[in-house]
Design an enzyme around this catalytic site. Structure first.
Site, PDB file in Angstrom:
ATOM      1  N   LYS A   1      16.917 -12.535   6.682  1.00  0.00           N
ATOM      2  CA  LYS A   1      17.950 -11.535   6.392  1.00  0.00           C
ATOM      3  C   LYS A   1      18.391 -11.657   4.940  1.00  0.00           C
ATOM      4  O   LYS A   1      18.176 -12.693   4.294  1.00  0.00           O
ATOM      5  CB  LYS A   1      19.148 -11.703   7.331  1.00  0.00           C
ATOM      6  CG  LYS A   1      19.854 -13.034   7.191  1.00  0.00           C
ATOM      7  CD  LYS A   1      21.017 -13.151   8.182  1.00  0.00           C
ATOM      8  CE  LYS A   1      21.688 -14.509   8.063  1.00  0.00           C
ATOM      9  NZ  LYS A   1      22.810 -14.670   8.984  1.00  0.00           N
TER      10      LYS A   1
ATOM     11  N   SER B   1       0.836  -1.208   0.000  1.00  0.00           N
ATOM     12  CA  SER B   1       0.000   0.000   0.000  1.00  0.00           C
ATOM     13  C   SER B   1       0.869   1.257   0.000  1.00  0.00           C
ATOM     14  O   SER B   1       0.478   2.281  -0.573  1.00  0.00           O
ATOM     15  CB  SER B   1      -0.951   0.003   1.198  1.00  0.00           C
ATOM     16  OG  SER B   1      -0.241   0.087   2.405  1.00  0.00           O
TER      17      SER B   1
ATOM     18  N   HIS C   1       8.820   2.895   9.203  1.00  0.00           N
ATOM     19  CA  HIS C   1       8.504   2.074  10.374  1.00  0.00           C
ATOM     20  C   HIS C   1       7.236   2.604  11.043  1.00  0.00           C
ATOM     21  O   HIS C   1       7.090   3.808  11.224  1.00  0.00           O
ATOM     22  CB  HIS C   1       9.669   2.095  11.368  1.00  0.00           C
ATOM     23  CG  HIS C   1       9.450   1.187  12.522  1.00  0.00           C
ATOM     24  ND1 HIS C   1       9.608  -0.183  12.437  1.00  0.00           N
ATOM     25  CD2 HIS C   1       9.022   1.427  13.784  1.00  0.00           C
ATOM     26  CE1 HIS C   1       9.307  -0.730  13.597  1.00  0.00           C
ATOM     27  NE2 HIS C   1       8.939   0.222  14.430  1.00  0.00           N
TER      28      HIS C   1
ATOM     29  N   ASN D   1      13.965   3.662   5.273  1.00  0.00           N
ATOM     30  CA  ASN D   1      12.990   2.664   5.721  1.00  0.00           C
ATOM     31  C   ASN D   1      11.803   3.369   6.371  1.00  0.00           C
ATOM     32  O   ASN D   1      11.942   4.435   6.968  1.00  0.00           O
ATOM     33  CB  ASN D   1      13.644   1.725   6.745  1.00  0.00           C
ATOM     34  CG  ASN D   1      12.682   0.659   7.249  1.00  0.00           C
ATOM     35  OD1 ASN D   1      12.018  -0.011   6.469  1.00  0.00           O
ATOM     36  ND2 ASN D   1      12.590   0.508   8.560  1.00  0.00           N
TER      37      ASN D   1
HETATM   38  C1  GRF Z   1       4.058  -0.660   6.880  1.00  0.00           C
HETATM   39  O1  GRF Z   1       3.251  -0.565   8.034  1.00  0.00           O
HETATM   40  C2  GRF Z   1       5.493  -0.327   7.210  1.00  0.00           C
HETATM   41  O2  GRF Z   1       5.611   0.620   8.224  1.00  0.00           O
HETATM   42  C3  GRF Z   1       6.026  -1.645   7.688  1.00  0.00           C
HETATM   43  O3  GRF Z   1       5.413  -2.603   6.863  1.00  0.00           O
HETATM   44  C4  GRF Z   1       4.148  -2.120   6.410  1.00  0.00           C
HETATM   45  C5  GRF Z   1       4.108  -2.251   4.919  1.00  0.00           C
HETATM   46  O4  GRF Z   1       2.811  -2.098   4.428  1.00  0.00           O
HETATM   47  N1  GRF Z   1       7.472  -1.654   7.642  1.00  0.00           N
HETATM   48  P1  GRF Z   1       2.526  -2.118   2.852  1.00  0.00           P
HETATM   49  O5  GRF Z   1       3.070  -3.417   2.294  1.00  0.00           O
HETATM   50  O6  GRF Z   1       3.193  -0.915   2.256  1.00  0.00           O
HETATM   51  O7  GRF Z   1       1.033  -2.045   2.719  1.00  0.00           O
END
Ligand code: GRF
Length: 193
Positions: free
Chosen positions: A65, A12, A111, A109
């Site tokens: 990993k 998403s 998070h 990244n």
């Molecule tokens: C997101 O919540 C991101 O923060 C985490 O993984 C999820 C990925 O969601 N690292 P999507 O695949 O982009 O919908």
């Protein structure tokens, strides 16, 4: 600025980035490739909708990993794309120093918590169970310390009394879909290419 997106899940956030690009909201950034480490990852569906190539790239031999032969494959393929920015958007695999050093300063990244709180897996559930009243999402540079690199930007999300874990998770994801494209756009303005 040439952008490569790596993911493992529904994608998403990749879709939000591609939509921002289509809407002219991604600055000078251009997504040139989407890569997934799982053949069935939903993220692979989004590329074709936006005319961006998307492919599975074998991460073996490890499960959690990117190291060894899989790391070699990723480095070689991504080097060929000459990226200015590599975006980990739900890439559920620890990136090791050889990859990080090869693309030093170019990997970010996303998070789903306000780091340094709740690093690691399930940042949303961790925050929910701890009972915090404000959480959010973070975009940071990737270093060898998992979820520990320099923070670029964050968006807070307040947990209201009537929230449930699913409604809280939806708010976090909505914030992610705003924050990540904004950060990419800003980095692209600062990037010479
Ligand atoms: C997101 O919540 C991101 O923060 C985490 O993984 C999820 C990925 O969601 N690292 P999507 O695949 O982009 O919908």
């Amino acid at each position: 600025m040439r952008v490569v997106i790596l993911g493992s899940g529904t994608g998403s956030n990749a879709r939000a980035i591609l939509q921002a690009q289509r809407d002219g909201q991604l600055g000078r950034a251009e997504v040139v490739q989407i890569i997934a480490d799982k053949t069935e990852a939903g993220i692979l569906q989004h590329g074709p909708d936006f005319g961006v190539p998307a492919r599975y790239l074998d991460p073996a031999p490890f499960k959690t990993k990117l190291e060894g032969a899989g790391e070699d494959r990723y480095i070689e393929f991504i080097e060929g794309l000459t990226p200015d920015l590599i975006v980990l958007a739900g890439f559920m695999r620890v990136i090791k120093p050889r990859f990080i050093n090869r693309f030093a300063g170019k990997i970010i990244n996303l998070h789903p918590s306000l780091l340094p709180s709740f690093p690691g897996l399930d940042g949303i559930g961790q925050a929910w169970r701890r009972g915090v009243k404000i959480s959010g999402c973070t975009v940071h540079y990737v270093t060898a310390e998992v979820d520990g690199g320099p923070i670029i930007d964050q968006e807070p999300v307040r947990i209201e009394p009537d929230d449930t874990l699913p409604s809280f998770a939806m708010k976090i994801h909505a914030a992610e879909h705003r924050l990540l494209p904004q950060v990419i756009a800003r980095l692209s303005e600062a990037c010479g290419d």
